[in-house]
Design a protein around this motif. Structure first.
Motif, PDB file in Angstrom:
ATOM      1  N   PRO A  39       1.101  -0.948   0.357  1.00  0.00           N
ATOM      2  CA  PRO A  39      -0.131   0.170  -0.295  1.00  0.00           C
ATOM      3  C   PRO A  39       0.351   1.100   0.215  1.00  0.00           C
ATOM      4  CG  PRO A  39      -0.675  -1.690   1.713  1.00  0.00           C
ATOM      5  CD  PRO A  39       0.696  -2.439   0.619  1.00  0.00           C
ATOM      6  N   TYR A  44       3.464   1.082   4.919  1.00  0.00           N
ATOM      7  CA  TYR A  44       2.145  -0.200   4.840  1.00  0.00           C
ATOM      8  C   TYR A  44       3.379  -1.533   4.328  1.00  0.00           C
ATOM      9  CZ  TYR A  44      -1.476   2.576   6.670  1.00  0.00           C
ATOM     10  OH  TYR A  44      -2.280   3.343   7.048  1.00  0.00           O
ATOM     11  N   TRP A  48      -1.508  -6.588   2.151  1.00  0.00           N
ATOM     12  CA  TRP A  48      -3.468  -6.457   3.241  1.00  0.00           C
ATOM     13  C   TRP A  48      -4.037  -6.723   2.240  1.00  0.00           C
ATOM     14  CZ3 TRP A  48       0.618  -3.383   5.559  1.00  0.00           C
ATOM     15  CH2 TRP A  48       1.052  -3.166   6.470  1.00  0.00           C
ATOM     16  N   TRP A  50      -7.519  -6.241   1.268  1.00  0.00           N
ATOM     17  CA  TRP A  50      -8.980  -5.349   0.760  1.00  0.00           C
ATOM     18  C   TRP A  50      -7.634  -4.875   0.302  1.00  0.00           C
ATOM     19  CZ3 TRP A  50     -12.726  -1.337   2.483  1.00  0.00           C
ATOM     20  CH2 TRP A  50     -12.417  -0.053   3.455  1.00  0.00           C
ATOM     21  N   ASP A  51      -6.935  -3.963   0.277  1.00  0.00           N
ATOM     22  CA  ASP A  51      -5.997  -3.535  -0.420  1.00  0.00           C
ATOM     23  C   ASP A  51      -5.481  -3.965  -1.688  1.00  0.00           C
ATOM     24  OD1 ASP A  51      -5.630  -2.515   2.152  1.00  0.00           O
ATOM     25  OD2 ASP A  51      -4.760  -1.189   1.588  1.00  0.00           O
ATOM     26  N   GLN A 109     -10.260  -8.431   6.642  1.00  0.00           N
ATOM     27  CA  GLN A 109     -10.632  -7.656   5.928  1.00  0.00           C
ATOM     28  C   GLN A 109     -11.780  -7.836   5.349  1.00  0.00           C
ATOM     29  OE1 GLN A 109      -7.744  -4.975   4.257  1.00  0.00           O
ATOM     30  NE2 GLN A 109      -7.397  -4.085   5.923  1.00  0.00           N
ATOM     31  N   GLY A 163     -12.479  -2.340   8.081  1.00  0.00           N
ATOM     32  CA  GLY A 163     -11.307  -1.577   7.210  1.00  0.00           C
ATOM     33  C   GLY A 163     -11.456  -0.016   7.969  1.00  0.00           C
ATOM     34  N   ASP A 165     -10.782   1.590  10.512  1.00  0.00           N
ATOM     35  CA  ASP A 165      -9.824   1.162  11.762  1.00  0.00           C
ATOM     36  C   ASP A 165     -10.842   2.530  13.270  1.00  0.00           C
ATOM     37  OD1 ASP A 165      -8.570  -0.090  10.041  1.00  0.00           O
ATOM     38  OD2 ASP A 165      -6.623   0.374  11.029  1.00  0.00           O
ATOM     39  N   TYR A 322      -7.808  10.594  10.786  1.00  0.00           N
ATOM     40  CA  TYR A 322      -7.757   9.982  10.403  1.00  0.00           C
ATOM     41  C   TYR A 322      -8.887   8.496  11.122  1.00  0.00           C
ATOM     42  CZ  TYR A 322      -5.884   4.445   9.845  1.00  0.00           C
ATOM     43  OH  TYR A 322      -5.652   3.163   9.850  1.00  0.00           O
ATOM     44  N   TRP A 323      -9.774   8.177   9.347  1.00  0.00           N
ATOM     45  CA  TRP A 323     -10.817   7.761   9.196  1.00  0.00           C
ATOM     46  C   TRP A 323     -12.007   8.100  10.579  1.00  0.00           C
ATOM     47  CZ3 TRP A 323     -12.473   4.724   6.041  1.00  0.00           C
ATOM     48  CH2 TRP A 323     -11.426   3.511   5.920  1.00  0.00           C
ATOM     49  N   GLU A 366      -2.796   8.436   0.889  1.00  0.00           N
ATOM     50  CA  GLU A 366      -4.313   7.239   1.806  1.00  0.00           C
ATOM     51  C   GLU A 366      -5.262   8.186   1.373  1.00  0.00           C
ATOM     52  OE1 GLU A 366      -2.109   6.009   5.240  1.00  0.00           O
ATOM     53  OE2 GLU A 366      -3.992   4.709   6.637  1.00  0.00           O
ATOM     54  N   GLN A 381      -0.050   6.158  -1.539  1.00  0.00           N
ATOM     55  CA  GLN A 381      -0.329   5.029  -1.166  1.00  0.00           C
ATOM     56  C   GLN A 381      -1.166   4.262  -2.696  1.00  0.00           C
ATOM     57  OE1 GLN A 381      -0.335   4.206   1.717  1.00  0.00           O
ATOM     58  NE2 GLN A 381      -2.686   3.086   1.858  1.00  0.00           N
ATOM     59  N   TRP A 383      -3.626   2.688  -3.266  1.00  0.00           N
ATOM     60  CA  TRP A 383      -5.449   2.519  -3.897  1.00  0.00           C
ATOM     61  C   TRP A 383      -5.803   4.221  -4.428  1.00  0.00           C
ATOM     62  CZ3 TRP A 383      -7.285   0.817   1.419  1.00  0.00           C
ATOM     63  CH2 TRP A 383      -7.861   1.703   2.703  1.00  0.00           C
TER      64      TRP A 383
HETATM   65  C1  GLC Z   1      -5.120   1.479   7.355  1.00  0.00           C
HETATM   66  C2  GLC Z   1      -6.514   1.120   6.836  1.00  0.00           C
HETATM   67  C3  GLC Z   1      -6.432  -0.341   6.017  1.00  0.00           C
HETATM   68  C4  GLC Z   1      -5.392  -0.925   5.029  1.00  0.00           C
HETATM   69  C5  GLC Z   1      -4.526  -0.345   5.875  1.00  0.00           C
HETATM   70  C6  GLC Z   1      -2.836  -0.294   4.839  1.00  0.00           C
HETATM   71  O1  GLC Z   1      -4.416   0.793   8.449  1.00  0.00           O
HETATM   72  O2  GLC Z   1      -6.913   1.355   7.791  1.00  0.00           O
HETATM   73  O3  GLC Z   1      -8.285   0.145   5.963  1.00  0.00           O
HETATM   74  O4  GLC Z   1      -5.726  -1.721   4.700  1.00  0.00           O
HETATM   75  O5  GLC Z   1      -4.021   0.622   6.613  1.00  0.00           O
HETATM   76  O6  GLC Z   1      -3.605   0.922   3.257  1.00  0.00           O
END
Ligand code: GLC
Length: 393
Positions: A39, A44, A48, A50-51, A109, A163, A165, A322-323, A366, A381, A383
């Motif tokens: 990522p 990262y 991961w 879902w990434d 995830q 996902g 967090d 964040y989030w 990100e 990032q 994604w």
């Molecule tokens: C953070 C995000 C998560 C993602 C990870 C890697 O932890 O909250 O959704 O998969 O980063 O990008």
């Protein structure tokens, strides 16, 4: 396309096709042996779940077969019962004792592999039966082996599984209200409270029994995406049943789907963007249209680089945190997919423009500020390259 940003400035947003070269470069730079996209190289470095599914979609979009390899590797740590860990370290894990496993995490995830497999297939990439079977087993594991809430939703065993967090929907579990150091400790304690089957796969967490609207929408959506590829009518029927349970969690006044479980009357009602993901699977088209209109409305979630991760009227809305308010490219992408499904062409075009503007302004970060595109988190990032996939047509 020229548009006026939320900060009043006029800017030019490149067409999605013009972003493809940049998207490819970001993914190329982040490509790692044995075959996955990090990522972000520094923040990262591991794989991961879902990434990687989103990266696979981008790889396929730019005409590169590596998406298939990335998907295979995302599922490589799958247990015999179908459970898929959310992190694969591919090297010595610094978190082995935390997770109780040498090379993987021990939670999951969102199962975006159903959509990734379908998207690769739609783009003409052949997926072998072994890979499709793994995807199928991963979805069945969640649908069959995970504990359910009283309303029939699949439970998370940990906030990280969503996902999202540090999202405000989990504030119910943060004593005294959200505060970062306390939440950090709670997240650690919640890992220890997970109940597992004899092979170690997580099944329930008595300390966190939440049926999250966003996560369940992704389970139902991914199962529906995969079912025709594996000719599994039962999987499609399970997905339909889950989508119906989810639709019973709709709150018309708040215009959101509410989480099921103990937070139902508390933080499970906070209007977060991920809680609008049932647009991907609702059987109520009018509801989907209403929600998508809100997603792009700058009096609700919308913004020049949005939509914001939290409704602007929520007291917890914090667009730099964040989030808790920034715009997230993968969520914008999912709503864009949902807008296609619901036939909302104007909203789909608006979501695409927001994502492209935000990706360019933020340096493919990100996440970013929904109005200004100021970068948040790691950059680049991988994604964020999804912005290149979001063609408005
Ligand atoms: C953070 C995000 C998560 C993602 C990870 C890697 O932890 O909250 O959704 O998969 O980063 O990008």
């Amino acid at each position: 396309m020229t548009a006026t940003g939320g900060d009043g400035s006029a800017d030019t947003v490149p067409a999605a096709t013009e972003l493809a070269a940049r998207a490819r470069r970001i993914l190329e730079d982040a490509w790692r042996a044995p075959g996955y996209t990090a990522p972000n190289a520094a923040t990262y470095p591991w794989q991961w779940l879902w990434d990687s599914c989103f990266h696979a979609v981008v790889w396929a979009h730019v005409g590169d077969e590596r998406g298939r390899l990335e998907l295979e590797h995302a599922l490589a740590g799958q247990a015999d019962d179908g459970f898929v860990p959310h992190i694969t370290y591919w090297s010595e894990s610094p978190h082995a004792s935390f997770w109780g496993r040498p090379a993987h995490s021990s939670i999951t995830q969102p199962p975006m592999f159903g959509h990734a497999a379908a998207e690769l297939a739609r783009r003409g990439l052949l997926l072998d039966d072994h890979l499709l079977e793994r995807c199928r087993a991963g979805l069945w594991h969640l649908l069959r082996d995970r504990a359910r809430t009283p309303g029939g939703l699949v439970t998370l065993v940990h906030p990280w599984e969503s996902g999202a967090d540090d999202g405000p929907r989990w504030d119910h579990w943060c004593p005294g209200g959200f505060d970062l150091p306390t939440w950090y400790d709670v997240k650690g304690e919640l890992v220890a409270a997970i109940e597992r089957n004899p092979s170690g796969s997580p099944e329930r967490n008595p300390a966190f029994e939440v049926g999250a609207a966003g996560f369940n929408a992704l389970v139902a959506f991914n199962a529906r995406e995969l079912a025709p590829l594996v000719a599994d009518d039962e999987l499609a029927a399970e997905a339909d049943a889950l989508a119906r349970s989810l639709d019973r969690c709709w709150d018309g006044d708040l215009e959101t789907w509410v989480d099921d479980g103990p937070s139902r009357a508390t933080s499970g009602r906070v209007r977060t963007l991920d809680a609008l993901l049932p647009v991907l699977c609702t059987d109520d088209p009018a509801r989907a249209r209403r929600v998508l209109a809100r997603a792009v409305d700058d009096g609700a979630y919308g913004g020049a680089c949005g939509p914001a991760g939290v409704h602007r009227d929520e007291p917890v809305y914090a667009p730099d945190t964040y989030w808790r308010g920034p715009a997230w490219p993968q969520l914008t992408y999912l709503l864009w997919v949902g807008a296609g499904r619901a036939g909302c062409a104007a909203e789909r075009a608006a979501l695409s423009a927001m994502a492209r503007r935000g990706a360019v302004r933020s340096g493919f970060a990100e996440h970013w500020h929904p109005d200004t595109g100021a970068p948040g988190g790691a950059a680049p990032q991988s994604w964020a390259a999804l912005a290149a996939v979001m063609d408005s047509v």
